[in-house]
Enzyme design. Structure first.
Site, PDB file in Angstrom:
ATOM      1  CB  THR A 246      26.274  41.866  62.907  1.00 45.02           C
ATOM      2  OG1 THR A 246      25.781  42.291  61.634  1.00 45.02           O
ATOM      3  CG2 THR A 246      27.162  40.638  62.725  1.00 45.02           C
TER       4      THR A 246
ATOM      5  CE  LYS B 290      26.641  41.027  58.607  1.00 45.64           C
ATOM      6  NZ  LYS B 290      27.042  41.554  57.286  1.00 45.64           N
TER       7      LYS B 290
ATOM      8  CE  LYS C 239      29.651  44.064  65.744  1.00 44.41           C
ATOM      9  NZ  LYS C 239      28.520  43.806  64.821  1.00 44.41           N
TER      10      LYS C 239
HETATM   11  N1  LIG Z   1      27.405  49.747  58.454  1.00 38.45           N
HETATM   12  C1  LIG Z   1      27.346  48.634  57.734  1.00 38.45           C
HETATM   13  O1  LIG Z   1      27.801  48.601  56.586  1.00 38.45           O
HETATM   14  C2  LIG Z   1      26.717  47.392  58.268  1.00 38.45           C
HETATM   15  C3  LIG Z   1      26.517  47.172  59.609  1.00 38.45           C
HETATM   16  N2  LIG Z   1      25.956  45.997  60.029  1.00 38.45           N
HETATM   17  C4  LIG Z   1      25.710  45.767  61.454  1.00 38.45           C
HETATM   18  O2  LIG Z   1      24.569  46.544  61.797  1.00 38.45           O
HETATM   19  C5  LIG Z   1      24.671  47.009  63.140  1.00 38.45           C
HETATM   20  C6  LIG Z   1      24.587  48.539  63.146  1.00 38.45           C
HETATM   21  O3  LIG Z   1      25.665  49.029  62.376  1.00 38.45           O
HETATM   22  P1  LIG Z   1      25.835  50.584  62.030  1.00 38.45           P
HETATM   23  O4  LIG Z   1      24.522  51.209  61.839  1.00 38.45           O
HETATM   24  O5  LIG Z   1      26.846  50.637  60.957  1.00 38.45           O
HETATM   25  O6  LIG Z   1      26.489  51.091  63.381  1.00 38.45           O
HETATM   26  P2  LIG Z   1      26.551  52.558  64.020  1.00 38.45           P
HETATM   27  O7  LIG Z   1      27.768  52.547  64.870  1.00 38.45           O
HETATM   28  O8  LIG Z   1      26.421  53.593  62.967  1.00 38.45           O
HETATM   29  O9  LIG Z   1      25.237  52.602  64.926  1.00 38.45           O
HETATM   30  C7  LIG Z   1      25.152  51.845  66.093  1.00 38.45           C
HETATM   31  C8  LIG Z   1      23.815  52.057  66.737  1.00 38.45           C
HETATM   32  O10 LIG Z   1      23.778  51.316  67.981  1.00 38.45           O
HETATM   33  C9  LIG Z   1      23.413  52.233  69.032  1.00 38.45           C
HETATM   34  N3  LIG Z   1      24.013  51.804  70.288  1.00 38.45           N
HETATM   35  C10 LIG Z   1      25.309  51.498  70.536  1.00 38.45           C
HETATM   36  N4  LIG Z   1      25.460  51.119  71.811  1.00 38.45           N
HETATM   37  C11 LIG Z   1      24.251  51.205  72.407  1.00 38.45           C
HETATM   38  C12 LIG Z   1      23.762  50.928  73.707  1.00 38.45           C
HETATM   39  N5  LIG Z   1      24.572  50.484  74.674  1.00 38.45           N
HETATM   40  N6  LIG Z   1      22.460  51.125  73.947  1.00 38.45           N
HETATM   41  C13 LIG Z   1      21.624  51.566  72.968  1.00 38.45           C
HETATM   42  N7  LIG Z   1      22.026  51.829  71.700  1.00 38.45           N
HETATM   43  C14 LIG Z   1      23.319  51.646  71.425  1.00 38.45           C
HETATM   44  C15 LIG Z   1      23.911  53.570  68.567  1.00 38.45           C
HETATM   45  O11 LIG Z   1      23.266  54.602  69.292  1.00 38.45           O
HETATM   46  P3  LIG Z   1      23.950  56.059  69.451  1.00 38.45           P
HETATM   47  O12 LIG Z   1      23.609  56.807  68.196  1.00 38.45           O
HETATM   48  O13 LIG Z   1      23.344  56.620  70.655  1.00 38.45           O
HETATM   49  O14 LIG Z   1      25.435  55.829  69.609  1.00 38.45           O
HETATM   50  C16 LIG Z   1      23.511  53.508  67.097  1.00 38.45           C
HETATM   51  O15 LIG Z   1      22.128  53.734  66.940  1.00 38.45           O
HETATM   52  C17 LIG Z   1      25.988  46.440  63.665  1.00 38.45           C
HETATM   53  O16 LIG Z   1      25.737  45.234  64.337  1.00 38.45           O
HETATM   54  C18 LIG Z   1      26.805  46.197  62.394  1.00 38.45           C
HETATM   55  O17 LIG Z   1      27.784  45.188  62.576  1.00 38.45           O
HETATM   56  C19 LIG Z   1      25.527  45.035  59.156  1.00 38.45           C
HETATM   57  C20 LIG Z   1      25.677  45.206  57.822  1.00 38.45           C
HETATM   58  C21 LIG Z   1      26.304  46.385  57.275  1.00 38.45           C
HETATM   59  O1  LIG Z   2      28.430  43.911  57.581  1.00 39.27           O
HETATM   60  C1  LIG Z   2      28.798  44.588  56.645  1.00 39.27           C
HETATM   61  C2  LIG Z   2      28.425  44.364  55.276  1.00 39.27           C
HETATM   62  O2  LIG Z   2      28.905  45.104  54.392  1.00 39.27           O
HETATM   63  O3  LIG Z   2      27.640  43.427  55.029  1.00 39.27           O
END
Ligand SMILES: NC(=O)C1=CN([C@@H]2O[C@H](COP(=O)(O)OP(=O)(O)OC[C@H]3O[C@@H](n4cnc5c(N)ncnc54)[C@H](OP(=O)(O)O)[C@@H]3O)[C@@H](O)[C@H]2O)C=CC1
Ligand SMILES: O=CC(=O)O
Length: 290
Positions: A96, A171, A239
């Site tokens: 996102t 989104k 965010k």
């Molecule tokens: N969780 C949810 O319910 C939902 C989330 N989203 C969106 O999906 C995306 C992922 O969410 P989610 O999985 O929950 O988040 P997490 O915080 O669990 O995971 C984030 C991921 O991004 C990586 N990351 C962060 N910073 C960097 C960087 N500078 N360079 C490389 N990798 C990086 C992390 O790596 P590392 O493990 O090394 O920290 C990890 O793999 C977000 O944009 C979120 O808004 C969308 C729908 C639902």
């Molecule tokens: O981005 C979060 C979700 O629940 O969708």
């Protein structure tokens, strides 16, 4: 289908990758913190040592990263996606982010001859595990059609919304509404409790009326228990509010409700709640003692 690359093994990326593996897809995975790939390897995935190595090996690569800074870094930095991007290869960014970030990545990918699709998702950890996401795709239509077999496993419905930016905007609008609803719900739970009503009865009443919804039903019981195990981390919801408010600025749309919700999420972050579920915003309302 050809082997797929997957970058980002956070809450969502891991659940989505597991689901793809369960459905017989061959995956090469990468995560900044490499140890988070271990469970995927146990289930048959191969590790790529950098985003570039994954793109080199796979015709299609998916990214699922935390925010615009992470998405840009994985695309543009040394050993990033762009180093190995070229004709015949596709990059699908499901993070996102805002439309500007997505457009920057799109321009860079296409300038190297590759195809780009943004495809953020609606739906959290459990829908990701169960293949019940709603996929909001935009960009290269041909890539959308080629990757549909994977989207059919990841989601219950995919939308193709036109040019790059439309998926990101859709989104952000959806999550802006969700974040505002979560704040109204939290205020209602605290108001019911402080005024002597039973919280569970409030949930039962809500669930029978016109504003019943899966989010209240799913999060309500754990919020009453002050339990906030992260499905959707609060820092990501904040965010999304910030990026949605910026979209409101660009379009001169007044958003007083979303602005107030953003402040509540910021307060929650300042209280150290950013890594908990976004429903932990509930805690910001609990400090009045009278
Ligand atoms: N969780 C949810 O319910 C939902 C989330 N989203 C969106 O999906 C995306 C992922 O969410 P989610 O999985 O929950 O988040 P997490 O915080 O669990 O995971 C984030 C991921 O991004 C990586 N990351 C962060 N910073 C960097 C960087 N500078 N360079 C490389 N990798 C990086 C992390 O790596 P590392 O493990 O090394 O920290 C990890 O793999 C977000 O944009 C979120 O808004 C969308 C729908 C639902
Ligand atoms: O981005 C979060 C979700 O629940 O969708």
């Amino acid at each position: 289908m050809e082997e797929i690359g997957f970058l980002g093994m956070g809450i969502m990326g891991k659940a989505m990758s597991m689901n793809l593996l369960r459905h017989g897809f061959k995956l090469t995975v990468w995560n900044r913190t490499l140890s988070r790939c271990d469970e995927l390897v146990e289930h048959g995935a191969t590790i790529g040592e950098s985003p570039a190595a994954v793109v080199k090996k796979c015709k299609y690569t998916i990214g699922m990263l935390s925010d615009p800074a992470a998405a840009l870094s994985v695309a543009f930095d040394k050993d990033g996606v762009l180093e190995q991007m070229g004709p015949g290869k596709g990059y699908i960014d499901m993070s996102t982010v805002d439309a500007e970030t997505s457009s920057k990545i799109s321009e860079a990918i296409t300038s190297k001859g590759g195809y780009y699709l943004e495809a953020p998702v609606s739906g959290s950890k459990k829908p990701a595990e169960d293949g019940q996401l709603v996929i909001l795709a935009a960009g290269e239509k041909a890539l959308y059609e080629e990757i549909l077999p994977a989207f059919d496993v990841l989601g219950k419905k995919s939308f193709f919304l036109g040019p790059v930016g439309n998926g990101a905007k859709m989104k952000l609008v959806v999550n802006m509404i969700m974040g505002s609803m979560m704040n109204a719900f939290s205020e209602g739970l605290v108001l019911a409790d402080k005024s002597g009503l039973n919280s569970q009865t409030l949930l039962d009443v809500l669930d029978l009326g016109a504003i019943a919804n899966p989010m209240f039903k799913l999060k309500g019981p754990s919020m009453i228990q002050s339990s906030y195990s992260p499905a959707f981390p609060l820092k990501h919801q904040q965010k999304d509010m910030r990026l949605a408010l910026a979209l409101g600025d660009e379009n001169a749309v007044p958003m007083p409700v979303a602005a107030a919700a953003n402040e509540a999420f910021k307060k929650a972050r300042s209280m150290g709640l950013g890594d908990l579920d976004f429903s932990a915003v509930h805690e910001t309302l609990k400090d009045s003692k009278s």
